[in-house]
Motif scaffolding. Structure first.
Motif, PDB file in Angstrom:
ATOM      1  N   ALA B 158      11.327  35.740  -9.055  1.00 41.34           N
ATOM      2  CA  ALA B 158      12.407  35.707  -8.013  1.00 41.34           C
ATOM      3  C   ALA B 158      11.851  34.190  -7.035  1.00 41.34           C
ATOM      4  CB  ALA B 158      12.374  36.523  -7.082  1.00 41.34           C
ATOM      5  N   GLY B 159      10.803  34.205  -6.968  1.00 41.03           N
ATOM      6  CA  GLY B 159      10.190  32.900  -6.274  1.00 41.03           C
ATOM      7  C   GLY B 159      10.363  31.561  -6.928  1.00 41.03           C
ATOM      8  N   ILE B 160      10.145  31.731  -8.427  1.00 37.62           N
ATOM      9  CA  ILE B 160      10.511  30.712  -9.124  1.00 37.62           C
ATOM     10  C   ILE B 160      11.960  30.346  -9.234  1.00 37.62           C
ATOM     11  CG2 ILE B 160      10.299  29.895 -11.650  1.00 37.62           C
ATOM     12  CD1 ILE B 160       8.007  31.815 -12.118  1.00 37.62           C
ATOM     13  N   LEU B 216      17.703  32.422 -14.125  1.00 37.05           N
ATOM     14  CA  LEU B 216      16.510  33.117 -13.635  1.00 37.05           C
ATOM     15  C   LEU B 216      16.645  34.483 -12.910  1.00 37.05           C
ATOM     16  CD1 LEU B 216      14.728  29.835 -12.353  1.00 37.05           C
ATOM     17  CD2 LEU B 216      13.643  31.244 -14.260  1.00 37.05           C
ATOM     18  N   LEU B 217      17.919  34.576 -12.457  1.00 39.96           N
ATOM     19  CA  LEU B 217      18.349  36.003 -12.018  1.00 39.96           C
ATOM     20  C   LEU B 217      18.247  36.816 -12.989  1.00 39.96           C
ATOM     21  CD1 LEU B 217      19.191  37.484  -9.340  1.00 39.96           C
ATOM     22  CD2 LEU B 217      21.396  36.866 -10.116  1.00 39.96           C
ATOM     23  N   GLU B 220      14.928  37.776 -13.974  1.00 39.97           N
ATOM     24  CA  GLU B 220      14.370  38.748 -13.092  1.00 39.97           C
ATOM     25  C   GLU B 220      14.618  40.025 -13.366  1.00 39.97           C
ATOM     26  OE1 GLU B 220      15.283  36.785  -9.303  1.00 39.97           O
ATOM     27  OE2 GLU B 220      14.926  38.758  -8.220  1.00 39.97           O
ATOM     28  N   ARG B 221      16.041  40.437 -13.732  1.00 32.64           N
ATOM     29  CA  ARG B 221      16.698  41.744 -14.053  1.00 32.64           C
ATOM     30  C   ARG B 221      15.947  42.137 -15.145  1.00 32.64           C
ATOM     31  NH1 ARG B 221      22.077  41.178 -11.285  1.00 32.64           N
ATOM     32  NH2 ARG B 221      21.568  41.302  -9.302  1.00 32.64           N
ATOM     33  N   TYR B 222      15.810  41.388 -16.290  1.00 32.68           N
ATOM     34  CA  TYR B 222      15.221  41.986 -17.497  1.00 32.68           C
ATOM     35  C   TYR B 222      13.810  42.268 -17.212  1.00 32.68           C
ATOM     36  CZ  TYR B 222      13.393  41.351 -22.088  1.00 32.68           C
ATOM     37  OH  TYR B 222      12.678  41.738 -23.314  1.00 32.68           O
ATOM     38  N   LEU B 223      13.130  41.687 -16.381  1.00 29.16           N
ATOM     39  CA  LEU B 223      11.621  41.971 -16.154  1.00 29.16           C
ATOM     40  C   LEU B 223      11.351  43.477 -15.380  1.00 29.16           C
ATOM     41  CD1 LEU B 223      10.397  38.603 -15.546  1.00 29.16           C
ATOM     42  CD2 LEU B 223       9.688  40.059 -17.453  1.00 29.16           C
ATOM     43  N   ARG B 224      12.612  43.868 -14.777  1.00 29.18           N
ATOM     44  CA  ARG B 224      12.682  44.700 -13.668  1.00 29.18           C
ATOM     45  C   ARG B 224      13.361  45.868 -14.192  1.00 29.18           C
ATOM     46  NH1 ARG B 224      12.225  43.556  -7.571  1.00 29.18           N
ATOM     47  NH2 ARG B 224      13.336  41.625  -8.376  1.00 29.18           N
ATOM     48  N   PRO B 225      13.499  46.424 -15.516  1.00 32.08           N
ATOM     49  CA  PRO B 225      14.439  47.343 -15.821  1.00 32.08           C
ATOM     50  C   PRO B 225      14.452  48.741 -15.028  1.00 32.08           C
ATOM     51  CG  PRO B 225      12.452  47.415 -17.062  1.00 32.08           C
ATOM     52  CD  PRO B 225      12.267  46.152 -16.374  1.00 32.08           C
ATOM     53  N   TRP B 226      13.423  49.046 -14.222  1.00 27.04           N
ATOM     54  CA  TRP B 226      13.390  50.175 -13.284  1.00 27.04           C
ATOM     55  C   TRP B 226      14.461  50.118 -12.223  1.00 27.04           C
ATOM     56  CZ3 TRP B 226       9.118  47.059 -14.175  1.00 27.04           C
ATOM     57  CH2 TRP B 226       8.884  46.139 -13.053  1.00 27.04           C
ATOM     58  N   ALA B 233      21.101  41.455  -2.165  1.00 29.12           N
ATOM     59  CA  ALA B 233      20.524  39.875  -2.076  1.00 29.12           C
ATOM     60  C   ALA B 233      19.170  39.861  -1.751  1.00 29.12           C
ATOM     61  CB  ALA B 233      21.477  39.134  -0.983  1.00 29.12           C
ATOM     62  N   SER B 234      18.314  38.784  -2.201  1.00 30.23           N
ATOM     63  CA  SER B 234      17.059  38.868  -1.949  1.00 30.23           C
ATOM     64  C   SER B 234      16.590  37.773  -0.781  1.00 30.23           C
ATOM     65  CB  SER B 234      16.014  38.623  -2.979  1.00 30.23           C
ATOM     66  OG  SER B 234      16.439  37.351  -3.649  1.00 30.23           O
TER      67      SER B 234
END
Lengths: 218, 234
Positions: B158-160, B216-217, B220-226, B233-234
């Motif tokens: 998310a930072g990247i 990148l969004l 980000e979603r792919y890395l956070r399946p849970w 919004a972040s």
């Protein structure tokens, strides 16, 4: 360094500062006047909120130089086109923070208020707005700093401001003028950041401050 | 002044806003190199910033006292307007104009967001999870690389994402000090009073930022399946 100080003493310098501040303050005020009512209007609809947040997110991705440069072919050179571009630049952060801030007031709190017999308008004014105030002000702060920084680029489309000094110094190879412009803009941006950070704290309701402290202590 | 403005306005209305023939003719010579240059500037800057922010973030998440000064310093860098920072870098002996000065500035702007997200990401790992890992006999180093960093990865990405979008935007200004990239088209267009170049540069820079944001969004979603069902919004 002495040469830089001499530039500050020129009559041209306060004028550049004035134009810069005028451009930034006007852009921020108009952006707030546009973004806040929109955020309030979409407050009750989840579709409206989603649309507003997504438009805001895309808007945030637009490079500031691109916005200013695009104003040129359509609106021409000068102060007014720069102002329009800066308004467009300032809206997204305020819009995103205001819509999400109002949204994130917990359902229980609103239910409790409704149970106490408050009308929709009273809930908005007395509950949602004060609770969302810190988030809304954080958005305004982000916009303010961004606008002060981007107003430097207004010089490229004839908008004036402190960017004029940087460009003049760069083109003529006059380092003191260049540094005077750069340092003044940096100083202005930092002042803006601190000022709006203070506003953000001032508009945080006392009750919320207690809650924030408790959360940190945990 | 008024008459000059009017003349310029009339002149720009006179010619077509977008000269498609120019785009077709100069596609290879002007546009493609600008796009490649822009990707190069942005990618190298974010990569260098990440190489600095990961270790700094990890160290700071361990030695908490170092976090406030790091935040203040990187926050200060982040607040300095880009044209001002570029101007200051140019007059520093040994840097001068060119892509290097631009990359230094872009790295400086990325540090705040990246370090903050590395620290937030590591902080978000539940204490129970680390206890469990320790109970299973993992060493501190293994806990860092096999538990904390993988779990912190979505926040780091998310930072990247934020850093990349910011960098793509600011990189356009780098063209003013001969850094190349899409800003070159914008500045050339302004200088030559040729709207097509301005529009092509601005639109491509915007498109690149939006595409990078969405890609990148998705990562980000792919890395956070849970958390895929949780939106916001972040």
């Amino acid at each position: 360094m002495n040469d830089v100080l001499k530039v500050f003493a020129r009559p041209q310098f306060p004028h550049a500062v004035l134009v810069h501040v005028e451009l930034s303050a006007l852009a921020l005020l108009i952006a707030v006047a546009i973004a806040l009512p929109v955020a309030l209007a979409v407050n009750r609809s989840s579709l409206g909120t989603a649309v507003a947040v997504n438009i805001g997110n895309i808007g945030r991705a637009v490079p500031s130089l691109a916005l200013l440069a695009l104003a040129l072919p359509f609106l021409g050179f000068g102060f007014a086109p720069s102002l329009v571009a800066l308004i467009a630049l300032a809206i997204p952060p305020i819009l995103i923070n205001a819509t999400t801030g109002l949204r994130e007031v917990s359902k229980e709190v609103i239910d409790a208020a409704r149970g106490m017999g408050l009308s929709g308008w009273q809930i908005l004014r007395g509950i949602q707005l004060p609770i969302a105030a810190p988030v809304i002000f954080a958005g305004i702060r982000t916009s303010a700093v961004q606008v002060v920084a981007s107003a430097t680029l207004a010089t490229f489309i004839g908008g004036g401001g402190l960017g004029d000094l940087i460009v003049e110094g760069f083109q003529k190879g006059d380092t003191p003028v260049l540094l005077a412009g750069a340092l003044a803009v940096a100083f202005l941006a930092i002042i803006t950041e601190l000022l709006f950070g203070g506003l953000e704290r001032a508009f945080t309701p006392a009750g919320l401050k207690v809650a924030q402290k408790r959360q940190k202590a945990r | 002044m008024g008459s000059i403005q009017l003349a310029l306005l009339l002149q720009s209305l006179d010619q077509q806003l977008v000269d498609w023939a120019w785009i077709r003719q100069n596609y290879r010579e002007d546009i493609v190199p600008a796009v490649i240059g822009h990707i190069y500037l942005s990618f190298v800057s974010v990569a260098i910033a990440l190489a600095i922010s990961l270790p700094v973030g990890i160290i700071v998440s361990r030695y908490r006292k170092a976090y406030p000064p790091v935040t203040i310093l990187t926050g200060l860098l982040y607040t300095i307007p880009s044209l001002a920072l570029l101007a200051i870098l140019v007059v520093i002996p040994g840097i001068g104009v060119g892509p290097n000065a631009v990359i230094i500035a872009l790295v400086a702007y990325s540090l705040l967001v990246l370090i903050r997200n590395v620290v937030t990401g590591i902080d978000s790992v539940p204490a129970e999870t680390i206890d469990a890992a320790r109970g299973m006999g993992l060493t501190e180093r293994q806990i860092l690389f096999k538990v904390e960093i993988p779990l912190a990865l979505p926040v780091i990405v998310a930072g990247i994402r934020i850093a990349t979008v910011t960098v793509i935007g600011i990189a356009t200004i780098g063209a003013y000090i001969a850094g190349g990239g899409l800003g070159q088209l914008i500045f050339d267009g302004i200088d030559q009073n040729f709207p097509t170049k301005v529009i092509v540069g601005a639109v491509l820079a915007t498109a690149m930022a939006v595409v990078a944001d969405l890609l990148l969004l998705a990562l980000e979603r792919y890395l956070r399946p849970w958390a895929r069902r949780v939106r916001g919004a972040s």
